[in-house]
Design an enzyme around this catalytic site. Structure first.
Site, PDB file in Angstrom:
ATOM      1  N   LYS A   1       0.874  -1.300  -0.223  1.00  0.00           N
ATOM      2  CA  LYS A   1       0.116   0.551  -0.250  1.00  0.00           C
ATOM      3  C   LYS A   1       0.750   1.561   0.192  1.00  0.00           C
ATOM      4  O   LYS A   1       0.616   2.293  -0.618  1.00  0.00           O
ATOM      5  CB  LYS A   1      -1.328  -0.295   1.071  1.00  0.00           C
ATOM      6  CG  LYS A   1      -1.800  -1.370   1.600  1.00  0.00           C
ATOM      7  CD  LYS A   1      -2.690  -1.527   0.091  1.00  0.00           C
ATOM      8  CE  LYS A   1      -4.003  -1.982   0.728  1.00  0.00           C
ATOM      9  NZ  LYS A   1      -4.171  -2.982   0.454  1.00  0.00           N
TER      10      LYS A   1
HETATM   11  C1  LIG Z   1      -4.428  -5.322   0.014  1.00  0.00           C
HETATM   12  C2  LIG Z   1      -3.323  -6.331   0.599  1.00  0.00           C
HETATM   13  C3  LIG Z   1      -3.436  -7.007  -0.833  1.00  0.00           C
HETATM   14  C4  LIG Z   1      -5.207  -7.004  -2.231  1.00  0.00           C
HETATM   15  O1  LIG Z   1      -4.505  -5.916  -2.599  1.00  0.00           O
HETATM   16  P1  LIG Z   1      -5.899  -5.395  -3.790  1.00  0.00           P
HETATM   17  O2  LIG Z   1      -5.668  -4.613  -4.397  1.00  0.00           O
HETATM   18  O3  LIG Z   1      -6.901  -4.837  -3.063  1.00  0.00           O
HETATM   19  O4  LIG Z   1      -6.276  -5.998  -4.626  1.00  0.00           O
HETATM   20  C5  LIG Z   1      -2.736  -7.496  -0.636  1.00  0.00           C
HETATM   21  N1  LIG Z   1      -1.926  -8.209   0.372  1.00  0.00           N
HETATM   22  C6  LIG Z   1      -1.736  -6.821   0.784  1.00  0.00           C
HETATM   23  C7  LIG Z   1      -0.588  -7.590   1.985  1.00  0.00           C
HETATM   24  C8  LIG Z   1      -2.646  -5.961   1.167  1.00  0.00           C
HETATM   25  O5  LIG Z   1      -2.316  -5.382   2.318  1.00  0.00           O
END
Ligand SMILES: *Cc1c(COP(=O)(O)O)cnc(C)c1O
Length: 497
Positions: free
Chosen positions: A113
């Site tokens: 993120k």
């Molecule tokens: C948010 C997240 C995901 C999922 O990603 P999306 O873009 O919502 O499909 C997968 N792994 C981790 C560690 C995340 O924080």
């Protein structure tokens, strides 16, 4: 280039407006009216740049109102060495077994993120300026763990913004809670809600739609904004790392210019894998996009059923909690793009999802999607077995989310015999999910808090990420716990920041 709503393409706005607004007034998501193309010469030029240069160049293709220098300045700040540990922002690591792992978690909160949420504050504040907005933007976030901390870190002490994060009091990991309640910054506030993630999420939605609260905030010179992946400003920085991974495969001699790669992504809200789709539409030769899910396999069923999306099913709590989701919002953008901007078909499908909990994509719209996407899922037992196998056989330690992608990729390869080099997106540091990773390796969790970091370190000899090590001895700043009925009143805290 302009931006249009997936539900009504007559709603046209500029890139800055799309980012400032977050979501279209009709509830649709903003998409660019055209997708800029990269020639092989362009890709060769990108190969020469570092991650910051690649990022500014890719984002610049989509945001015409932003100059290249402006974006280069944002990238320099967002992906600075002191935030990502080095200039190798998103390293592509080849395991001993020949897997290509794209490590997207070297940022300040140790989850992917950060790749978007370190950039979003710069894009958002500039967009507000460009659209003439003078009020303070208040970012409200409901989080199941990773987004909350990444947004806090991204927006801490950013001029013209305040941020408030709500998390479910019993719904986040030890490390995630510690990360949030110790967050520094003048303009941040963290609040626990009694209940689960859905309670936190619906309570926050209530703020966005409560006219009295909105009016009160407006009188105090504040407006609300969102930092989740429906905002174009959060998606566009993610396209860059798939372009960058392709450049890295070329510069390291793993493939020749023009040769294809596959991409495999552990998926929840469909934002990350959609970014890979955009990279492909720009001209990066991606053969297959492999969508990996945990037991909440609504997307696997969507792809294998030929386009029926059905969220009417039990919700599973898994050891890959950031993928525990039954409504993947960004799928809406894929349907819009793959259907050639068929806004009425998309609006109809989303209406059905809302009213009945399911929809089926018309066969002609699904055909190109079915050609391009592969999918698969695995349960917690397979996730744990993969973490252990990868560590013992290839000496690579991954987290639970990444393990889901590795497991699904191995299944895909065994099923199809496809040996195309495949970039596997690694979305979090294993140290963010110590308990589960220690268990997967056959260990017994004997500690708590930051001592978990030492236990995993001693078991594996891998390095503890500095931002997590720095949590040791930090004092919590926030201990507020509220009932969901108190959420509207909690916005009074914003005025005090
Ligand atoms: C948010 C997240 C995901 C999922 O990603 P999306 O873009 O919502 O499909 C997968 N792994 C981790 C560690 C995340 O924080």
């Amino acid at each position: 280039m302009q931006y249009i709503s997936t539900r009504d393409k007559n709603q046209r706005v500029s890139a800055a407006q799309a980012i400032a607004m977050g979501i279209a007034p009709d509830g649709g998501l903003f998409c660019p009216t055209e997708i800029p193309k990269l020639t092989q010469d362009d890709i060769r030029a990108l190969c020469e740049k570092d991650y910051r240069g690649r990022s500014a160049a890719v984002i610049g293709r989509f945001l015409k109102e932003f100059s290249e220098e402006e974006l280069a300045g944002f990238a320099a700040k967002a992906y600075a060495d002191d935030r990502f540990g080095s200039s190798n922002t998103a390293p592509l690591v080849k395991t001993e077994g020949g897997k290509y792992i794209l490590e997207l978690w070297h940022g300040p909160t140790c989850a992917f993120k950060d790749m978007a949420l370190q950039m979003l504050p710069h894009l958002l504040t500039a967009s507000l300026r460009k659209t003439g907005e003078t009020r303070t933007a208040c970012i409200l976030v409901a989080t199941s763990g990773d987004t909350g901390k990444a947004a806090l870190d991204g927006f801490a002490d950013v001029e013209g913004t305040k941020i408030m994060v709500y998390y479910p009091v019993d719904g986040v990991s030890t490390m995630q809670k510690l990360q949030m309640v110790t967050q520094e910054g003048r303009n941040v506030q963290v609040c626990a809600i009694r209940g689960n993630f859905d309670d936190a999420q619906s309570a926050v939605k209530k703020i966005f739609t409560d006219p009295e609260t909105l009016e009160k905030l407006d009188r105090q010179g504040m407006m609300l904004s969102s930092a989740n992946s429906i905002n174009w400003g959060r998606l566009v920085p993610q396209i860059a790392y798939y372009v960058s991974a392709y450049c890295d495969l070329i510069t390291s001699g793993e493939i020749q210019m023009g040769e294809p790669m596959n991409v495999c992504v552990p998926t929840g809200n469909f934002g990350n894998i959609l970014a890979a789709y955009f990279a492909r539409e720009m001209g990066i030769p991606i053969k297959k996009l492999i969508c990996a899910s945990n037991e909440n396999n609504v997307l696997t069923d969507f792809f294998t059923s030929g386009g029926t999306y059905d969220r009417k099913r039990p919700f599973h709590t898994t050891i890959s909690p950031s993928m525990d989701i039954l409504i993947s919002s960004n799928l809406e953008r894929l349907l819009f793009l793959a259907s050639g901007y068929n806004d009425s078909a998309v609006a109809e499908m989303m209406k059905q999802l809302n009213e009945t909990g399911s929809y089926t994509v018309p066969a002609d719209i699904f055909a190109p999607i079915g050609e391009l996407f592969e999918s698969g899922c695995c349960d917690d037992a397979a996730t744990c077995a993969t973490i252990r196998r990868l560590f013992e056989q290839e000496h690579y330690l991954c987290d639970t989310h990444t393990a889901v992608a590795v497991s699904v990729y191995e299944d895909y390869r065994a099923r199809t015999g496809d040996t195309t080099p495949t970039v596997i997106a690694s979305t979090a540091s294993p140290y963010k999910f110590c308990q589960s990773v220690i268990g997967a390796l056959g260990g017994t969790v004997t500690t708590d808090g930051t001592e978990l970091l030492d236990q995993l370190h001693e078991m594996t000899g891998t390095e503890i990420p500095k931002p997590l090590a720095a949590l040791r001895g930090k004092q919590p700043r926030f201990d507020l716990v509220i009932d969901k009925e108190e959420i509207l009143a909690s916005t009074d805290l914003l005025a005090k920041l």
